[in-house]
Design a protein around this motif. Structure first.
Motif, PDB file in Angstrom:
ATOM      1  N   THR A 207     -71.850  14.580 -37.205  1.00 44.63           N
ATOM      2  CA  THR A 207     -71.120  15.652 -36.530  1.00 44.63           C
ATOM      3  C   THR A 207     -71.437  15.690 -35.037  1.00 44.63           C
ATOM      4  O   THR A 207     -70.531  15.819 -34.203  1.00 44.63           O
ATOM      5  N   LEU A 208     -72.712  15.561 -34.686  1.00 41.96           N
ATOM      6  CA  LEU A 208     -73.093  15.606 -33.275  1.00 41.96           C
ATOM      7  C   LEU A 208     -72.484  14.446 -32.500  1.00 41.96           C
ATOM      8  O   LEU A 208     -71.972  14.623 -31.387  1.00 41.96           O
ATOM      9  N   ALA A 209     -72.506  13.251 -33.071  1.00 44.88           N
ATOM     10  CA  ALA A 209     -71.906  12.093 -32.400  1.00 44.88           C
ATOM     11  C   ALA A 209     -70.411  12.302 -32.190  1.00 44.88           C
ATOM     12  O   ALA A 209     -69.870  11.995 -31.114  1.00 44.88           O
ATOM     13  N   CYS A 210     -69.735  12.836 -33.204  1.00 43.74           N
ATOM     14  CA  CYS A 210     -68.291  13.060 -33.092  1.00 43.74           C
ATOM     15  C   CYS A 210     -67.960  14.143 -32.073  1.00 43.74           C
ATOM     16  O   CYS A 210     -66.927  14.068 -31.384  1.00 43.74           O
ATOM     17  N   VAL A 211     -68.815  15.144 -31.938  1.00 40.91           N
ATOM     18  CA  VAL A 211     -68.620  16.172 -30.917  1.00 40.91           C
ATOM     19  C   VAL A 211     -68.670  15.555 -29.525  1.00 40.91           C
ATOM     20  O   VAL A 211     -67.846  15.870 -28.655  1.00 40.91           O
ATOM     21  N   VAL A 212     -69.625  14.658 -29.300  1.00 47.13           N
ATOM     22  CA  VAL A 212     -69.734  13.995 -27.989  1.00 47.13           C
ATOM     23  C   VAL A 212     -68.487  13.154 -27.720  1.00 47.13           C
ATOM     24  O   VAL A 212     -67.919  13.192 -26.612  1.00 47.13           O
ATOM     25  N   PHE A 213     -68.041  12.389 -28.703  1.00 46.85           N
ATOM     26  CA  PHE A 213     -66.823  11.593 -28.534  1.00 46.85           C
ATOM     27  C   PHE A 213     -65.622  12.484 -28.216  1.00 46.85           C
ATOM     28  O   PHE A 213     -64.791  12.147 -27.354  1.00 46.85           O
ATOM     29  N   ALA A 214     -65.508  13.605 -28.915  1.00 47.85           N
ATOM     30  CA  ALA A 214     -64.377  14.512 -28.696  1.00 47.85           C
ATOM     31  C   ALA A 214     -64.391  15.086 -27.289  1.00 47.85           C
ATOM     32  O   ALA A 214     -63.334  15.205 -26.642  1.00 47.85           O
ATOM     33  N   ALA A 215     -65.562  15.454 -26.797  1.00 49.74           N
ATOM     34  CA  ALA A 215     -65.661  16.017 -25.450  1.00 49.74           C
ATOM     35  C   ALA A 215     -65.281  14.991 -24.386  1.00 49.74           C
ATOM     36  O   ALA A 215     -64.549  15.299 -23.427  1.00 49.74           O
ATOM     37  N   ILE A 216     -65.769  13.755 -24.552  1.00 46.73           N
ATOM     38  CA  ILE A 216     -65.407  12.696 -23.598  1.00 46.73           C
ATOM     39  C   ILE A 216     -63.909  12.435 -23.637  1.00 46.73           C
ATOM     40  O   ILE A 216     -63.260  12.251 -22.594  1.00 46.73           O
ATOM     41  N   ALA A 217     -63.349  12.439 -24.840  1.00 44.37           N
ATOM     42  CA  ALA A 217     -61.920  12.147 -24.992  1.00 44.37           C
ATOM     43  C   ALA A 217     -61.051  13.147 -24.251  1.00 44.37           C
ATOM     44  O   ALA A 217     -60.089  12.762 -23.563  1.00 44.37           O
ATOM     45  N   ILE A 218     -61.383  14.436 -24.364  1.00 46.30           N
ATOM     46  CA  ILE A 218     -60.519  15.424 -23.736  1.00 46.30           C
ATOM     47  C   ILE A 218     -60.610  15.349 -22.214  1.00 46.30           C
ATOM     48  O   ILE A 218     -59.641  15.623 -21.499  1.00 46.30           O
ATOM     49  N   LEU A 219     -61.770  14.920 -21.693  1.00 44.63           N
ATOM     50  CA  LEU A 219     -61.900  14.706 -20.249  1.00 44.63           C
ATOM     51  C   LEU A 219     -61.008  13.551 -19.789  1.00 44.63           C
ATOM     52  O   LEU A 219     -60.367  13.631 -18.727  1.00 44.63           O
ATOM     53  N   ILE A 220     -60.960  12.489 -20.590  1.00 47.36           N
ATOM     54  CA  ILE A 220     -60.113  11.349 -20.219  1.00 47.36           C
ATOM     55  C   ILE A 220     -58.638  11.706 -20.347  1.00 47.36           C
ATOM     56  O   ILE A 220     -57.813  11.310 -19.507  1.00 47.36           O
TER      57      ILE A 220
END
Length: 409
Positions: A75-88
């Motif tokens: 879950t923590l790894a996916c949260v980080v990926f999601a946050a980076i994605a929305i910035l891009i």
């Protein structure tokens, strides 16, 4: 408050941010990228489709991730990926960057969406899982109720890039501690179960899971269940993806965002009513009625031309839309053995998502070709009616062939 309800509250917050970033986020970006970058609706929609296709693959693999690394790490790894994605997404200056965001966002969505919430709650809730799941998935509706207007207000005042920074930063800062405190813990019963003689050999575990998965593809209950929810979610995804764009063609983007909020508010009410209605009642029949309700609301959105009809469509559609993600795991719990439910939900959700991820681009192409959303939304309503017909015919008897019998064959 019992600790397990604190876990459910953590899952609620995870769902809130998961839907904010992975579900509503690209939809909010769609009209802005269309207007500011000059990219067509169908091009941006194809990136949204790519995000959900990637998510489908990741959801298919997720049960093995949870078993290998644990819910907290995944879950923590996916949260980080999601946050980076929305910035891009917000800062994309060319289409390839938008598709990069879609790839990362698909990974993030897999660990923060409905199957992930079910995986977090499953070890803690058995008999009253329907109440816990309805409560936690209300986070998805709160996302539409609160965060979509926040997104839109920030975009209007500060720009898309600033809005994305606020959402991504809040997501990491809030969810990081919650995951560490609550998702990382596991009930003693689940630990004991994992060390029981039947589960002693990892090779045996892998063989049992393979047998279960092979058996699912030959089971009418699983096939009918998956097909019904695929139709419903295809319809729902296409409508959600273009709801802001549909409304903003008549009103400002801020007012269009409030239409999403109205839909989300009614979804919360719908989930509350569902939690009270389920108990021992037939869940397939309830699901059929829920799909019909969505079909009625969708037809109002397809053919409505003023705010009264469109608002009524949001109310009726929203009252049923929030229950779709809740009903799939609950019906699986009623039809299948407990040790099979995680695989049933993950595999069904992955197939659902692989197909419904095409909805944004298909609806976008219909809109670009015809110049309006009438045909796209009318098709969505017809698919909901088909889903109701299919789910009503699902055999109700609990699945008899499980890992034990499959392994002996």
């Amino acid at each position: 408050m019992l600790f397990r309800w604190k876990v459910a509250t953590a899952a609620f917050v995870i769902a809130t941010f998961g839907w904010t970033s992975g579900f509503y986020g690209p939809f909010v970006c769609l009209p802005v990228l269309h207007a500011d970058r000059g990219w067509s609706i169908s091009l941006v929609s194809s990136a949204i489709t790519a995000q959900f296709l990637i998510g489908a693959v990741m959801i298919w693999l997720s049960p093995d991730w949870y078993r290998a690394a644990g819910a907290a790490r995944v879950t923590l790894a996916c949260v980080v990926f999601a946050a980076i994605a929305i910035l891009i997404w917000a800062n994309a200056q060319s289409p390839w960057q938008m598709f990069l965001a879609a790839f990362l966002g698909g990974i993030g969505w897999a660990g923060t969406s409905g199957p992930a919430v079910n995986a977090i709650l499953a070890p803690w809730f058995k008999e009253d899982r329907h109440k816990a799941l309805s409560y936690a998935l209300n986070g998805a509706s709160v996302s539409g109720l609160i965060f979509v207007p926040v997104w839109s207000a920030l975009i209007s005042s500060k720009g898309l890039e600033f809005a994305a920074c606020v959402i991504a930063g809040a997501m990491v800062m809030v969810l990081g501690p919650l995951i560490s405190l609550y998702v990382a813990s596991a009930p003693a019963s689940s630990v004991a179960a994992s060390s029981s003689p039947l589960e002693a050999s990892p090779l045996s575990n892998a063989g049992r899971r393979t047998a279960v998965r092979r058996g699912l593809l030959q089971d009418r209950r699983y096939l009918w269940l998956t097909t019904a929810f695929t139709f419903s979610l295809f319809s729902q995804m296409g409508l959600y993806a273009h709801l802001v764009s549909r409304m903003s063609s008549q009103v400002s983007i801020e007012l269009a965002a409030y239409a999403v909020s109205l839909t989300a508010l009614c979804a919360i009410a719908g989930r509350f009513l569902l939690a009270q209605a389920l108990n021992s009642r037939d869940r397939c029949t309830i699901a059929a009625g829920n799909f019909v309700l969505q079909a009625i609301g969708t037809s109002f959105l397809a053919f409505g031309s003023d705010w009264i009809i469109l608002g009524l469509g949001c109310v009726i559609f929203g009252a049923g839309a929030g229950n779709t993600n809740t009903l799939l795991p609950l019906i699986a719990q009623q039809l299948f053995r407990e040790e099979e439910v995680a695989d049933v939900v993950a595999k069904a959700a992955a197939i659902n998502q692989a197909i419904y991820s095409l909805a944004p681009v298909i609806f976008g192409m219909l809109r670009d070709y015809l110049g309006n959303y009438t045909l796209a939304f009318a098709t969505a309503g017809a698919l909901q009616l088909m889903a109701a017909f299919i789910i009503a015919g699902v055999p109700r008897k609990r699945r008899a062939c499980a890992a034990d019998s499959c392994m002996s064959s």
